[in-house]
Design a protein around this motif. Structure first.
Motif, PDB file in Angstrom:
ATOM      1  N   LEU A 359       0.797  -1.228   0.000  1.00  0.00           N
ATOM      2  CA  LEU A 359       0.000   0.000   0.000  1.00  0.00           C
ATOM      3  C   LEU A 359       0.828   1.276   0.000  1.00  0.00           C
ATOM      4  N   PRO A 360       1.953   1.366   0.738  1.00  0.00           N
ATOM      5  CA  PRO A 360       2.739   2.604   0.661  1.00  0.00           C
ATOM      6  C   PRO A 360       3.198   2.944  -0.750  1.00  0.00           C
ATOM      7  N   LEU A 361       3.477   1.923  -1.572  1.00  0.00           N
ATOM      8  CA  LEU A 361       3.844   2.234  -2.952  1.00  0.00           C
ATOM      9  C   LEU A 361       2.651   2.852  -3.687  1.00  0.00           C
ATOM     10  N   MET A 362       1.448   2.352  -3.419  1.00  0.00           N
ATOM     11  CA  MET A 362       0.266   2.911  -4.073  1.00  0.00           C
ATOM     12  C   MET A 362       0.109   4.388  -3.748  1.00  0.00           C
ATOM     13  N   PHE A 363       0.107   4.740  -2.442  1.00  0.00           N
ATOM     14  CA  PHE A 363      -0.117   6.159  -2.156  1.00  0.00           C
ATOM     15  C   PHE A 363       1.127   6.993  -2.413  1.00  0.00           C
ATOM     16  N   GLY A 364       2.297   6.362  -2.465  1.00  0.00           N
ATOM     17  CA  GLY A 364       3.483   7.091  -2.897  1.00  0.00           C
ATOM     18  C   GLY A 364       3.387   7.505  -4.349  1.00  0.00           C
ATOM     19  N   LEU A 365       2.873   6.612  -5.198  1.00  0.00           N
ATOM     20  CA  LEU A 365       2.683   6.958  -6.614  1.00  0.00           C
ATOM     21  C   LEU A 365       1.578   8.003  -6.793  1.00  0.00           C
ATOM     22  N   VAL A 366       0.530   7.914  -5.979  1.00  0.00           N
ATOM     23  CA  VAL A 366      -0.535   8.927  -6.045  1.00  0.00           C
ATOM     24  C   VAL A 366       0.025  10.308  -5.732  1.00  0.00           C
ATOM     25  N   LEU A 367       1.010  10.382  -4.852  1.00  0.00           N
ATOM     26  CA  LEU A 367       1.625  11.666  -4.509  1.00  0.00           C
ATOM     27  C   LEU A 367       2.221  12.342  -5.738  1.00  0.00           C
ATOM     28  N   PHE A 368       2.846  11.565  -6.618  1.00  0.00           N
ATOM     29  CA  PHE A 368       3.416  12.133  -7.841  1.00  0.00           C
ATOM     30  C   PHE A 368       2.360  12.326  -8.925  1.00  0.00           C
ATOM     31  N   ALA A 369       1.304  11.502  -8.887  1.00  0.00           N
ATOM     32  CA  ALA A 369       0.297  11.564  -9.948  1.00  0.00           C
ATOM     33  C   ALA A 369      -0.700  12.692  -9.754  1.00  0.00           C
ATOM     34  N   GLY A 370      -1.107  12.949  -8.507  1.00  0.00           N
ATOM     35  CA  GLY A 370      -2.201  13.877  -8.281  1.00  0.00           C
ATOM     36  C   GLY A 370      -1.830  15.165  -7.576  1.00  0.00           C
ATOM     37  N   PHE A 371      -0.548  15.429  -7.419  1.00  0.00           N
ATOM     38  CA  PHE A 371      -0.086  16.655  -6.766  1.00  0.00           C
ATOM     39  C   PHE A 371       0.865  17.367  -7.713  1.00  0.00           C
ATOM     40  N   ARG A 372       0.805  18.694  -7.699  1.00  0.00           N
ATOM     41  CA  ARG A 372       1.689  19.480  -8.546  1.00  0.00           C
ATOM     42  C   ARG A 372       2.225  20.658  -7.743  1.00  0.00           C
ATOM     43  N   PRO A 373       3.389  20.485  -7.112  1.00  0.00           N
ATOM     44  CA  PRO A 373       3.939  21.587  -6.313  1.00  0.00           C
ATOM     45  C   PRO A 373       4.360  22.740  -7.203  1.00  0.00           C
ATOM     46  N   SER A 374       4.449  23.908  -6.624  1.00  0.00           N
ATOM     47  CA  SER A 374       4.881  25.089  -7.356  1.00  0.00           C
ATOM     48  C   SER A 374       5.886  25.848  -6.501  1.00  0.00           C
ATOM     49  N   PHE A 375       6.947  26.314  -7.139  1.00  0.00           N
ATOM     50  CA  PHE A 375       8.025  26.987  -6.422  1.00  0.00           C
ATOM     51  C   PHE A 375       8.333  28.329  -7.089  1.00  0.00           C
ATOM     52  N   GLN A 376       8.922  29.229  -6.315  1.00  0.00           N
ATOM     53  CA  GLN A 376       9.538  30.400  -6.913  1.00  0.00           C
ATOM     54  C   GLN A 376      10.688  29.937  -7.808  1.00  0.00           C
ATOM     55  N   PRO A 377      11.030  30.679  -8.869  1.00  0.00           N
ATOM     56  CA  PRO A 377      12.019  30.198  -9.832  1.00  0.00           C
ATOM     57  C   PRO A 377      13.319  29.711  -9.211  1.00  0.00           C
ATOM     58  N   ARG A 378      13.936  30.503  -8.315  1.00  0.00           N
ATOM     59  CA  ARG A 378      15.205  30.076  -7.731  1.00  0.00           C
ATOM     60  C   ARG A 378      15.002  28.850  -6.846  1.00  0.00           C
ATOM     61  N   GLU A 379      13.950  28.865  -6.068  1.00  0.00           N
ATOM     62  CA  GLU A 379      13.638  27.737  -5.202  1.00  0.00           C
ATOM     63  C   GLU A 379      13.408  26.475  -6.035  1.00  0.00           C
ATOM     64  N   GLY A 380      12.701  26.618  -7.146  1.00  0.00           N
ATOM     65  CA  GLY A 380      12.434  25.486  -8.018  1.00  0.00           C
ATOM     66  C   GLY A 380      13.697  24.891  -8.601  1.00  0.00           C
ATOM     67  N   ARG A 381      14.642  25.771  -8.992  1.00  0.00           N
ATOM     68  CA  ARG A 381      15.898  25.257  -9.549  1.00  0.00           C
ATOM     69  C   ARG A 381      16.675  24.461  -8.507  1.00  0.00           C
ATOM     70  N   VAL A 382      16.699  24.951  -7.269  1.00  0.00           N
ATOM     71  CA  VAL A 382      17.418  24.247  -6.204  1.00  0.00           C
ATOM     72  C   VAL A 382      16.774  22.886  -5.929  1.00  0.00           C
ATOM     73  N   VAL A 383      15.445  22.882  -5.816  1.00  0.00           N
ATOM     74  CA  VAL A 383      14.743  21.621  -5.564  1.00  0.00           C
ATOM     75  C   VAL A 383      14.967  20.646  -6.717  1.00  0.00           C
ATOM     76  N   GLY A 384      14.845  21.150  -7.938  1.00  0.00           N
ATOM     77  CA  GLY A 384      15.035  20.293  -9.099  1.00  0.00           C
ATOM     78  C   GLY A 384      16.426  19.688  -9.158  1.00  0.00           C
ATOM     79  N   LEU A 385      17.446  20.504  -8.902  1.00  0.00           N
ATOM     80  CA  LEU A 385      18.819  19.991  -8.923  1.00  0.00           C
ATOM     81  C   LEU A 385      19.045  18.978  -7.814  1.00  0.00           C
ATOM     82  N   ALA A 386      18.479  19.238  -6.628  1.00  0.00           N
ATOM     83  CA  ALA A 386      18.648  18.319  -5.503  1.00  0.00           C
ATOM     84  C   ALA A 386      18.006  16.966  -5.811  1.00  0.00           C
ATOM     85  N   LEU A 387      16.783  16.974  -6.346  1.00  0.00           N
ATOM     86  CA  LEU A 387      16.118  15.717  -6.665  1.00  0.00           C
ATOM     87  C   LEU A 387      16.803  14.998  -7.817  1.00  0.00           C
TER      88      LEU A 387
END
Length: 563
Positions: A359-387
């Motif tokens: 079950l954790p895999l199911m709701f883990g995948l739902v987290l990526f499927a049904g959520f869309r975070p939004s960041f300020q441009p600089r914050e987004g670049r840092v998060v993107g590079l880190a991930l």
């Protein structure tokens, strides 16, 4: 469209609302894909946007495939057993030796994904190429399902959807639950179809979802629960939107229920007409600390540090991107239900293990499927590079593990080279009694920390490559379309694990009688004993009055039974 919540306007992607903050998106017009795309760009929605997202998705998928070129039998727990069964389904009936041990037993079972896909591939490609194609499908189909679902909900892909690659290699994949993975990938694809077509054409939405629901049922029973939940919560969100508008009527509710029932009717009917494969067995509840630990299943690797780093990275990204982000209401409801069900379901029941673990895999995948975070441009670049860095580390670590595992596979092949078609071989392990020092020094590819060993089914190569009989091939007609002939039933433990090598000296112990009943009188039934993790043996010369060591190569030792 009005709202009674100040500062909030609902979007209308899919069949349910997507809540966003008006002050963050002042130019948004509710329910228009173009306005959603504009607001996302203005606010640094994700580090990869627009035309870069498909490129990022393709690069992610290509990186995920790379480890498959490094070893022909990857360290995925149940994979060798699955491959042996697919091989027998493809060739046993026509093989003069294997046909004396096994026969195909096709029937409708909600656990058939790779048994349908694999045998035709084995007749076209070499066995280990076909096997890796099937295994890659189990890795990538959930990823494809999440990408399709995310696009259906939000109108286009985002960098966050591509980040699902962080959980492509997860605990369930490494345990080798391949039918289940095919099933949940298909469930997300079916739900994506429903979302995309429900408003455009109810007929197309119902017909396509109905067909896919039957496919999902055949793939894996647990996936039908996920599909019903994803589609049902989308329809619930749609009704909720009408209620907020003040336009909800009893006819709307009845219509939604009827359409939903039609869309899911094939899998409901199949579940009623298919004989139950449920077996009696103990119900075992995992402890609360274990439940908390298994929340890491979506991020799980052979390294505790990398597992934790992934979980923390994803968690931080969710927290940072939550305030400006968008959440699909139906997906949010599904996430909460899956989370609550997880803590209510036992770990083992009806003869099956790792029930709640999925079950954790199911709701883990739902987290990526049904959520869309939004960041300020600089914050987004840092998060993107880190991930991206975490993803690169995960793939590199997997590649290193798999490349090193090739040595273990080669050593097992060297040990089984003495077997001839029709020989009978017991597969045992020395790891169960191994010292902590040995376990600490093992190659990481052999174990999923605090969960399971990943090398215990390498003995299945004896059947695949030498046409020898070993007792542990999954051939239970309640769960697989394969059966052993009567003469071999007493020599087997379907879906079992290798015996502790010490049981050979005393096969009457309670554990041996339950987990390896075929050991009673083993000296007269079998000709060979293959010991895995042989480095852990205190001495290579054990039971010298019954066994003769004829070959030892690192992790594998082969003994001939003395007559």
């Amino acid at each position: 469209m009005a709202s009674d919540r100040p500062g909030i306007v609902p979007g209308t992607y899919g069949s349910g609302p997507i809540w966003t903050h008006r002050r963050q998106f002042p130019n948004m017009r509710a329910g228009t894909p173009d306005s959603m795309a504009t607001s996302a760009t203005e606010n640094g929605d994700a580090p990869a946007r627009g035309s870069r997202v498909p490129v990022a998705a393709a690069a992610m998928i290509a990186a995920c495939i790379l480890p498959f070129f490094l070893v022909d039998v990857p360290p995925v727990l149940d994979y060798p057993q699955h491959l042996a069964r697919m091989y027998l389904l493809a060739f046993a009936d026509a093989d003069p030796v294997l046909s004396t041990m096994f026969r195909t037993a096709w029937r409708l079972i909600p656990n058939l994904a790779i048994d349908i896909v694999g045998p035709p591939l084995l007749k076209v490609f070499p066995v280990h190429v076909a096997g890796r194609i099937v295994l890659a499908g189990a890795l990538l189909l959930p990823v494809a399902g999440v990408l399709a679902y995310h696009r259906a909900v939000f109108g286009r892909l985002s960098g966050w959807a591509v980040a699902v690659g962080l959980v492509a290699y997860n605990g369930i994949f490494l345990l080798g639950f391949l039918n289940f993975l095919y099933g949940i990938g298909l469930a997300f694809l079916a739900a994506a179809w429903w979302i995309a077509w429900r408003e455009r054409s109810a007929i197309a939405g119902v017909a396509g979802t109905a067909f896919l629901s039957a496919v999902v049922f055949v793939a894996h029973l647990y996936a039908t629960f996920l599909l019903g939940l994803l589609v049902g919560t989308q329809e619930l969100a749609r009704l909720w939107r009408r209620r907020r508008d003040g336009t909800l009527t009893a006819i709307d509710v009845a219509s939604s229920a009827a359409i939903l029932l039609l869309a899911l009717s094939p899998m409901l009917i199949l579940s009623l007409v298919t004989p139950s494969a449920v077996q009696p067995g103990p119900i075992i509840w995992d402890s609360f600390p274990r439940k908390v630990f298994e929340l890491l299943v979506p991020f799980m690797t052979t390294s505790r540090a990398v597992t934790l780093a992934t979980a923390i990275g994803v968690g931080v990204a969710v927290v940072l991107g939550w305030r400006r982000g968008r959440v699909d209401t139906g997906s949010a409801i599904a996430f909460v239900i899956l989370f609550l069900v997880y803590f209510a379901v036992p770990g083992t029941m009806t003869g099956g293990a790792y029930v709640a673990t999925r079950l954790p895999l199911m709701f883990g995948l739902v987290l990526f499927a049904g959520f869309r975070p939004s960041f300020q441009p600089r914050e987004g670049r840092v998060v993107g590079l880190a991930l991206a860095l975490v993803f690169t580390v995960r793939i590199a670590m997997t590649a290193i593990d798999w490349h090193g595992y090739a040595e273990d596979v080669a050593e097992v092949r060297k040990a089984i080279a003495v077997l001839n078609p029709g020989d009978r071989v017991i597969v045992a392990t020395a790891a169960l009694g191994a010292s902590p020092d040995y376990l600490a020094a093992e190659p990481p590819a052999r174990r999923l920390p605090d969960t399971a060993r990943l090398d215990i089914h390498l003995g299945s190569l004896a059947t695949i490559e030498r046409h020898a009989f070993m007792p542990l091939i999954a051939a239970d007609t309640g769960y697989q379309p394969l059966a052993r002939l009567p003469a071999y039933d007493a020599l087997s433990k379907s879906n079992g694990e290798p015996a502790d090598y010490r049981w050979l000296a005393d096969p009457g112990t309670p554990a041996a009688r339950v987990d390896a009943p075929y050991l009673a009188g083993w000296e007269a039934k079998f000709g060979y004993v293959l010991v895995l993790d042989a480095e852990a043996l205190p001495t290579a010369d054990f039971l010298p009055e019954k066994l003769e060591l004829i070959g030892r190569a690192g992790t594998a030792a082969m003994y001939r039974v003395k007559r």
